[in-house]
Scaffold this active site. Sequence first.
Site, PDB file in Angstrom:
ATOM      1  N   TYR A  16      65.094  16.971 140.413  1.00 26.33           N
ATOM      2  CA  TYR A  16      64.745  16.420 140.713  1.00 26.33           C
ATOM      3  C   TYR A  16      63.990  16.183 141.880  1.00 26.33           C
ATOM      4  CZ  TYR A  16      68.887  14.734 138.116  1.00 26.33           C
ATOM      5  OH  TYR A  16      69.791  14.891 137.327  1.00 26.33           O
ATOM      6  N   HIS A  64      76.685  15.165 141.194  1.00 23.84           N
ATOM      7  CA  HIS A  64      75.661  16.550 140.675  1.00 23.84           C
ATOM      8  C   HIS A  64      76.108  18.045 141.250  1.00 23.84           C
ATOM      9  CE1 HIS A  64      72.775  13.551 139.559  1.00 23.84           C
ATOM     10  NE2 HIS A  64      72.422  14.092 139.481  1.00 23.84           N
ATOM     11  N   HIS A 107      63.996   5.898 133.314  1.00 21.39           N
ATOM     12  CA  HIS A 107      64.270   7.362 133.265  1.00 21.39           C
ATOM     13  C   HIS A 107      64.820   8.128 131.960  1.00 21.39           C
ATOM     14  CE1 HIS A 107      65.502  10.719 136.103  1.00 21.39           C
ATOM     15  NE2 HIS A 107      66.352  10.804 135.242  1.00 21.39           N
ATOM     16  N   GLU A 108      65.754   7.283 132.100  1.00 17.04           N
ATOM     17  CA  GLU A 108      66.697   8.059 130.995  1.00 17.04           C
ATOM     18  C   GLU A 108      65.964   7.863 130.062  1.00 17.04           C
ATOM     19  OE1 GLU A 108      69.699   8.931 131.826  1.00 17.04           O
ATOM     20  OE2 GLU A 108      69.164   8.786 133.675  1.00 17.04           O
ATOM     21  N   HIS A 145      78.024   7.429 135.691  1.00 10.22           N
ATOM     22  CA  HIS A 145      76.327   8.079 136.487  1.00 10.22           C
ATOM     23  C   HIS A 145      75.731   8.156 135.219  1.00 10.22           C
ATOM     24  CE1 HIS A 145      73.807  10.284 138.740  1.00 10.22           C
ATOM     25  NE2 HIS A 145      73.686  11.290 137.838  1.00 10.22           N
ATOM     26  N   ALA A 146      74.467   7.444 135.132  1.00 13.01           N
ATOM     27  CA  ALA A 146      73.730   7.315 134.430  1.00 13.01           C
ATOM     28  C   ALA A 146      72.794   8.841 133.286  1.00 13.01           C
ATOM     29  CB  ALA A 146      72.475   6.661 134.269  1.00 13.01           C
ATOM     30  N   HIS A 187      63.780  10.658 129.383  1.00 10.42           N
ATOM     31  CA  HIS A 187      64.678  11.981 128.353  1.00 10.42           C
ATOM     32  C   HIS A 187      65.085  12.138 126.942  1.00 10.42           C
ATOM     33  CE1 HIS A 187      66.358  13.680 131.985  1.00 10.42           C
ATOM     34  NE2 HIS A 187      66.887  12.598 132.550  1.00 10.42           N
ATOM     35  N   GLU A 190      63.551  15.837 133.951  1.00 10.25           N
ATOM     36  CA  GLU A 190      63.554  14.462 134.662  1.00 10.25           C
ATOM     37  C   GLU A 190      61.988  13.760 135.018  1.00 10.25           C
ATOM     38  OE1 GLU A 190      66.002  13.987 135.481  1.00 10.25           O
ATOM     39  OE2 GLU A 190      67.236  15.345 134.872  1.00 10.25           O
TER      40      GLU A 190
HETATM   41  O1  X8Z Z   1      70.338  12.125 138.526  1.00 15.47           O
HETATM   42  C1  X8Z Z   1      70.310  11.690 138.201  1.00 15.47           C
HETATM   43  C2  X8Z Z   1      69.637  10.721 136.845  1.00 15.47           C
HETATM   44  C3  X8Z Z   1      70.211  11.329 135.456  1.00 15.47           C
HETATM   45  S1  X8Z Z   1      69.007  12.586 134.515  1.00 15.47           S
HETATM   46  C4  X8Z Z   1      70.228   9.274 136.923  1.00 15.47           C
HETATM   47  N1  X8Z Z   1      69.283  11.162 139.009  1.00 15.47           N
HETATM   48  C5  X8Z Z   1      68.976  11.680 140.770  1.00 15.47           C
HETATM   49  C6  X8Z Z   1      70.217  11.015 140.720  1.00 15.47           C
HETATM   50  O2  X8Z Z   1      71.045   9.461 140.539  1.00 15.47           O
HETATM   51  O3  X8Z Z   1      70.382  11.554 141.846  1.00 15.47           O
HETATM   52  C7  X8Z Z   1      67.734  10.478 138.564  1.00 15.47           C
HETATM   53  C8  X8Z Z   1      67.366  10.653 140.117  1.00 15.47           C
HETATM   54  C9  X8Z Z   1      68.003  11.709 141.107  1.00 15.47           C
HETATM   55 ZN    ZN Z   2      67.649  12.390 134.725  1.00 17.95          ZN
END
Ligand code: X8Z
Ligand code: ZN
Length: 613
Positions: free
Chosen positions: A522, A512, A382-383, A352-353, A386, A410
């Site tokens: 988000y 998450h 997106h990254e 997960h990024a 950050h 975010e």
């Molecule tokens: O978790 C993330 C990023 C890292 S902060 C990749 N996002 C959420 C997800 O993947 O559920 C970005 C969009 C929403």
């Molecule tokens: Zn993020």
Amino acid sequence: MIPFRTLLAAAGATALVSCSHAQTAQRPAPLPPPRDMPAEAKAFVDKVNKDLKVLWTKQATAEWVKNTHITDDTERNAAWANETVMAYLSGAIKDSLQFQGVAGLDADTQRMLNLLRLSSSLPAPSDEAQRGELASLAAKLEGMYGKAKACDASGNNCRDLEQLSEVMGKSRKYGELLAAWQGWHDTARPMRPLYAKLSALSNAGAREINFQNLGELWRSGYDMTPAEFEAETDRLWQQVKPLYDDLHCYVRGRLQKTYGADKVPDGQPIPAHLLGNMWAQEWTNVYPLVEPFPGQASLDVGKELVKQKWDAVRMVKLGEGFFTSLGLKPLPQTFYERSQFTKPRDREVVCHASAWDVTYENDLRVKMCIKPTEEDLVTIHHELGHNYYYAHYHTLPVLFQQGANDGFHEAIGDALVLSVGPDYYQKVGLLPGKRAESDKALINLQMKDALERVAFLPFGKFIDQWRWDVFAGKVTEENYNAAWWELRRKYQGVAPPVARSEGDFDAGAKYHIPSNVPYTRYFLARILQFQFHRALCKVAGQTGPLHACSVYGNKQAGAKLQAMLEMGARKPWPDALEALTGERQMDATALLDYFAPLQTWLKEQNKGRSCGW
Ligand code: X8Z
Ligand code: ZN
């Protein structure tokens, strides 16, 4: 390093000795000088900032190693580092309570005291055994998610999330999609009791620092009361819900054509495995099924990335190039040396990024498992958003090294991607040939954008709705899964494709939840990014429609953005928002303006349909 509370205890002991001496003396000893509370508070937060920088660096180092190489040892090592931070924080937060309500504190000190109390999304009880258990549960849950694989009944033919996601995105076979969906969701079943324990322990930790429960702590980080914040998220959701409903109705109609009205009936929620994504959170992958004007120009950046054999580094450099075009500095060379861009072949990692500043001193990295897809190109931006935030505030005290609120963090990279369109892709060679400009091409483009950004909105909202209810005790372990699907149905209008039971733990199949990352950020970001985009476009002097604006290469927009990034969390978020946009409220009108052409078109398409679920 000596934790601050140890120093305080030592000072207290000295005072006690001189006091007993006073009782035996002939004349009363002079009273100790009155405490200068504002000065003590300032010294206190100075010390906490220094201590936390050391402790958080150790924690981030252990976390980085664990995330890029999951083993029992690295998990234990990370859990230890987390435990040390938890112990320090529960002591320091309790010590800080002596300064609550003290008059005459300077604004920075006052704010840092508040931020300290909110600084952990997983506060631990002060009982050592419970703290240890909480730290090891947190590490274990994240590891379980990272290592999870769906195998067939014989335990063979295992597939990881990346492989299953590819099926979810590409397959149009109902049964194949169902198997991938179910396989992944089944991996989360063993997490259920661990998650119940984790929430009970961290709830206890939150209560020790005077919150009613962990949800109240999470909702307290927005410069308003938790109740006001909840109302604020409801207000924003009501602003965008009509647009989501229009999109839902149209997409359901088109999915009917592919899968049949028996599988996707009118007036019912959409089966959750048919939207191109494991969690139905972004629907971009079903674009080919819902394309408004087939044959008209549309973007297929993924195809070009593959055809032109773009590697991960080249994709990251393209992202960096957007930021530098605005006048922001290039990333440090160490970023390229230390980041994990692709999935290692020989070990387990958390794919997960995420974006990091491991030492709180501009030691920037990303951790991703990049593939040549448009989705990953967007995630790279997106990254990097950050990373650029980190780069701009890393000289502030660590308690201020955060976004104005977590939604701001975010939203940065995503806001810039709103400037990425056909012109940009043509410039960087990812859209060969002539590009058509027509009303139809615009609707195609907006549809693709909406599948990503509008489809996400209810998903961004419901996840914490569920956790707030769990932490408040309104949802208990006995009805985890039922409550999860009730909310998904209510907000997203999706339903599970097969019967679920309380043996399942579908929440755990989303990163998450086992990783305990709050999610409302988000939802806020999807709204803020359009506000940021509107403001940057104004600075750049663009007067056309919002969806046509690009700030690529505009140094004035860059300077305005930097001014906000440099503030970190030093000021309440409305001040930061005002610095960039002149507005002090979160507001979805920019998002609605942006999608106005699509919404008009959707309403036309949906005429005569029975929408809703
Ligand atoms: O978790 C993330 C990023 C890292 S902060 C990749 N996002 C959420 C997800 O993947 O559920 C970005 C969009 C929403
Ligand atoms: Zn993020």
